[in-house]
Design a protein around this motif. Structure first.
Motif, mmCIF file in Angstrom:
data_model
loop_
_atom_site.group_PDB
_atom_site.id
_atom_site.type_symbol
_atom_site.label_atom_id
_atom_site.label_comp_id
_atom_site.label_asym_id
_atom_site.label_seq_id
_atom_site.Cartn_x
_atom_site.Cartn_y
_atom_site.Cartn_z
ATOM 1 N N ALA A 247 0.792 -1.217 0.000
ATOM 2 C CA ALA A 247 0.000 0.000 0.000
ATOM 3 C C ALA A 247 0.831 1.278 0.000
ATOM 4 C CB ALA A 247 -0.950 0.007 1.198
ATOM 5 N N PHE A 248 1.946 1.287 0.705
ATOM 6 C CA PHE A 248 2.718 2.514 0.859
ATOM 7 C C PHE A 248 3.772 2.723 -0.218
ATOM 8 C CE2 PHE A 248 1.280 1.671 5.228
ATOM 9 C CZ PHE A 248 0.698 2.888 5.527
ATOM 10 N N VAL A 257 -0.299 -3.113 11.314
ATOM 11 C CA VAL A 257 -1.494 -2.972 10.491
ATOM 12 C C VAL A 257 -2.280 -1.746 10.941
ATOM 13 C CG1 VAL A 257 -3.654 -4.034 9.779
ATOM 14 C CG2 VAL A 257 -1.600 -5.446 10.079
ATOM 15 N N ASN A 258 -2.470 -0.809 10.002
ATOM 16 C CA ASN A 258 -3.246 0.400 10.292
ATOM 17 C C ASN A 258 -4.303 0.612 9.218
ATOM 18 O OD1 ASN A 258 -1.730 1.310 8.124
ATOM 19 N ND2 ASN A 258 -0.715 2.959 9.242
ATOM 20 N N ASP A 259 -5.016 1.733 9.304
ATOM 21 C CA ASP A 259 -6.137 1.984 8.405
ATOM 22 C C ASP A 259 -5.712 2.017 6.944
ATOM 23 O OD1 ASP A 259 -7.570 2.186 10.710
ATOM 24 O OD2 ASP A 259 -8.090 4.304 10.512
ATOM 25 N N PHE A 260 -4.582 2.666 6.651
ATOM 26 C CA PHE A 260 -4.159 2.792 5.255
ATOM 27 C C PHE A 260 -3.897 1.419 4.647
ATOM 28 C CE2 PHE A 260 -1.506 3.787 1.639
ATOM 29 C CZ PHE A 260 -2.024 4.978 1.175
ATOM 30 N N MET A 261 -3.285 0.532 5.404
ATOM 31 C CA MET A 261 -3.058 -0.817 4.903
ATOM 32 C C MET A 261 -4.370 -1.535 4.639
ATOM 33 S SD MET A 261 0.205 -1.966 7.268
ATOM 34 C CE MET A 261 0.115 -3.701 6.812
ATOM 35 N N HIS A 262 -5.330 -1.392 5.544
ATOM 36 C CA HIS A 262 -6.641 -2.027 5.368
ATOM 37 C C HIS A 262 -7.345 -1.507 4.120
ATOM 38 C CE1 HIS A 262 -7.324 -4.716 8.677
ATOM 39 N NE2 HIS A 262 -7.021 -3.816 9.595
ATOM 40 N N ASP A 263 -7.245 -0.198 3.912
ATOM 41 C CA ASP A 263 -8.027 0.440 2.853
ATOM 42 C C ASP A 263 -7.416 0.305 1.468
ATOM 43 O OD1 ASP A 263 -9.715 1.235 4.869
ATOM 44 O OD2 ASP A 263 -8.959 3.290 4.965
ATOM 45 N N ARG A 292 -2.595 6.494 11.451
ATOM 46 C CA ARG A 292 -3.482 5.785 10.536
ATOM 47 C C ARG A 292 -2.960 5.775 9.105
ATOM 48 N NH1 ARG A 292 -8.887 8.980 11.145
ATOM 49 N NH2 ARG A 292 -7.326 10.635 10.902
ATOM 50 N N VAL A 293 -2.138 6.763 8.724
ATOM 51 C CA VAL A 293 -1.719 6.899 7.331
ATOM 52 C C VAL A 293 -0.200 6.883 7.170
ATOM 53 C CG1 VAL A 293 -3.809 8.127 6.646
ATOM 54 C CG2 VAL A 293 -1.840 9.419 7.496
ATOM 55 N N VAL A 294 0.512 6.423 8.188
ATOM 56 C CA VAL A 294 1.976 6.370 8.157
ATOM 57 C C VAL A 294 2.423 4.921 8.016
ATOM 58 C CG1 VAL A 294 4.074 6.825 9.492
ATOM 59 C CG2 VAL A 294 2.180 8.449 9.552
ATOM 60 N N SER A 295 3.483 4.692 7.265
ATOM 61 C CA SER A 295 4.037 3.335 7.157
ATOM 62 C C SER A 295 4.780 3.015 8.446
ATOM 63 C CB SER A 295 4.979 3.227 5.959
ATOM 64 O OG SER A 295 5.917 4.292 5.941
ATOM 65 N N LEU A 296 4.232 2.115 9.224
ATOM 66 C CA LEU A 296 4.768 1.775 10.546
ATOM 67 C C LEU A 296 5.580 0.487 10.451
ATOM 68 C CD1 LEU A 296 1.453 2.448 12.537
ATOM 69 C CD2 LEU A 296 3.376 4.028 12.231
ATOM 70 N N TRP A 297 6.686 0.552 9.712
ATOM 71 C CA TRP A 297 7.477 -0.655 9.472
ATOM 72 C C TRP A 297 7.990 -1.244 10.784
ATOM 73 C CZ3 TRP A 297 5.213 -1.024 5.441
ATOM 74 C CH2 TRP A 297 5.400 -0.297 4.267
ATOM 75 N N ALA A 298 7.775 -2.526 10.952
ATOM 76 C CA ALA A 298 8.213 -3.229 12.159
ATOM 77 C C ALA A 298 8.166 -4.727 11.907
ATOM 78 C CB ALA A 298 7.325 -2.884 13.353
ATOM 79 N N GLY A 299 9.084 -5.451 12.541
ATOM 80 C CA GLY A 299 9.104 -6.905 12.425
ATOM 81 C C GLY A 299 8.092 -7.565 13.340
ATOM 82 N N THR A 300 7.956 -8.864 13.179
ATOM 83 C CA THR A 300 6.922 -9.595 13.908
ATOM 84 C C THR A 300 7.110 -9.555 15.418
ATOM 85 O OG1 THR A 300 8.208 -11.605 13.490
ATOM 86 C CG2 THR A 300 6.349 -11.172 12.022
ATOM 87 N N SER A 301 8.333 -9.350 15.879
ATOM 88 C CA SER A 301 8.595 -9.324 17.327
ATOM 89 C C SER A 301 8.764 -7.900 17.842
ATOM 90 C CB SER A 301 9.851 -10.150 17.647
ATOM 91 O OG SER A 301 9.693 -11.492 17.274
ATOM 92 N N TRP A 302 8.021 -6.967 17.251
ATOM 93 C CA TRP A 302 8.201 -5.558 17.619
ATOM 94 C C TRP A 302 7.921 -5.292 19.093
ATOM 95 C CZ3 TRP A 302 3.285 -7.031 16.501
ATOM 96 C CH2 TRP A 302 2.243 -6.385 17.139
ATOM 97 N N ARG A 303 7.081 -6.098 19.710
ATOM 98 C CA ARG A 303 6.761 -5.893 21.126
ATOM 99 C C ARG A 303 8.005 -6.034 22.023
ATOM 100 N NH1 ARG A 303 2.087 -3.175 21.488
ATOM 101 N NH2 ARG A 303 0.250 -4.348 20.812
ATOM 102 N N GLU A 304 9.013 -6.738 21.521
ATOM 103 C CA GLU A 304 10.230 -6.950 22.308
ATOM 104 C C GLU A 304 11.187 -5.757 22.223
ATOM 105 O OE1 GLU A 304 10.831 -9.441 24.281
ATOM 106 O OE2 GLU A 304 9.042 -10.604 23.758
#
Length: 319
Positions: A247-248, A257-263, A292-304
């Motif tokens: 999307a971006f 996953v944010n609104d822009f990706m969904h839309d 909502r409209v920014v590319s929030l690049w992050a890997g699957t373990s971003w919580r760490e």
């Protein structure tokens, strides 16, 4: 780490922590790249590298233009205008010239197989060349081009997938499976990357003597140029998962996953033309703190990922 998070202070701090950091050359002008390489060299005698985007096939400008038209109502609501898409190779020749005139210890490549001619030029000035790969066949191509090492990017990596062909589906093999496949096909040393954000994940590889490359783990580092909206998103409980999207930028990349990706799940595979037309939207969102409209690049373990100085994050990952 391209597009903002990568700063000269990061490889300097990495060297001081007995690691090796990279400057992301992607999206920077040749003049800025040269300035930042000089800044790192002036601040440390430790090893560091520069990462280059390998030019891909021509972008589908018609598809990108149609995508642009679909974004015009959103752009109007944000008060921005969208540019017409155009072909762009990220100043490949000029950046390669900088790195042959002012050599760095390592040049790594992503988004494609580095041309053998470019590898030879860099070897001639003393730079090692690392190629980012996502499959066994890509590893063999990179080896044939003269690469000295392979950065094996697993499916959990944040940001753009390094696939040589941006139009194909992203590989789904686990990092373990991919590393095994690459080792079976190439004798080159490997560096593993992708979703390695916790000490446990890093230790699983380093205890076997395999070097690890981390990106998401350093997004909230004090020395990073990561925007406030992305730093906040890493801690925002509203974000519960990551996914791959075109999307971006028109190239598959993993982010929260944010609104822009969904839309915009129907975005065309047209990099970097899509990246050009969404730039003003992402910029407006970043300035407004609108995740909502920014590319929030992050890997699957971003919580760490944890905030802190680069050296502190290194110590935590290797502790």
């Amino acid at each position: 780490m391209a597009g903002g998070p990568s700063t000269p202070a990061m490889p300097v701090a990495a060297a001081q922590a007995d690691g090796m950091g990279f400057l992301a050359a992607g999206y920077k002008t040749p003049a800025l790249l040269a300035e930042q390489v000089a800044a790192v060299r002036a601040a440390t005698t430790g090893p560091f590298g520069v990462n280059l985007f390998v030019p891909g096939p021509p972008a589908d400008l018609a598809a990108a233009a149609a995508y642009r038209d679909s974004l015009l109502p959103l752009a109007a609501s944000l008060g921005v205008e969208l540019p017409e898409p155009h072909q762009d190779d990220d100043a490949w020749d000029a950046k390669l010239e900088i790195l042959t005139d002012e050599p760095v210890p390592v040049v790594s490549f992503t988004f494609g197989c580095p041309p053998a001619e470019a590898v030879s030029r860099l070897h001639a000035v003393g730079s090692a060349c690392w190629a980012t790969v996502t499959s066994g066949p890509e590893a063999r191509q990179a080896q044939a081009a003269g690469a000295d090492a392979l950065v094996v990017q697993g499916a959990g990596a944040g940001g753009h997938r390094a696939v040589f062909d941006p139009t194909v589906p992203a590989p789904t093999a686990t990092l373990e499976e991919l590393a095994e496949e690459v080792r079976a096909l190439s004798p080159l040393p490997i560096v593993v990357a992708g979703g390695l954000t916790s000490p446990e994940e890093v230790r699983r590889w380093t205890e076997r003597g395999v070097p690890v490359s981390a990106g998401t783990a350093f997004l909230d580092a004090a020395e990073a140029g990561t925007s406030p909206v992305i730093r906040a998103a890493l801690r925002d409980e509203r974000f519960t998962t990551t996914a791959l999207t075109r999307a971006f930028s028109g190239r598959l990349a993993r982010g929260l996953v944010n609104d822009f990706m969904h839309d915009h799940e129907d975005a065309p595979a047209s990099y970097p033309a899509v990246d050009q037309v969404t730039g003003p939207i992402r910029g407006a969102g970043s300035r407004a703190g609108d995740s909502r409209v920014v590319s929030l690049w992050a890997g699957t373990s971003w919580r760490e990922a944890r905030p802190g100085a680069t050296a502190e994050i290194y110590d935590r990952l290797l502790g």
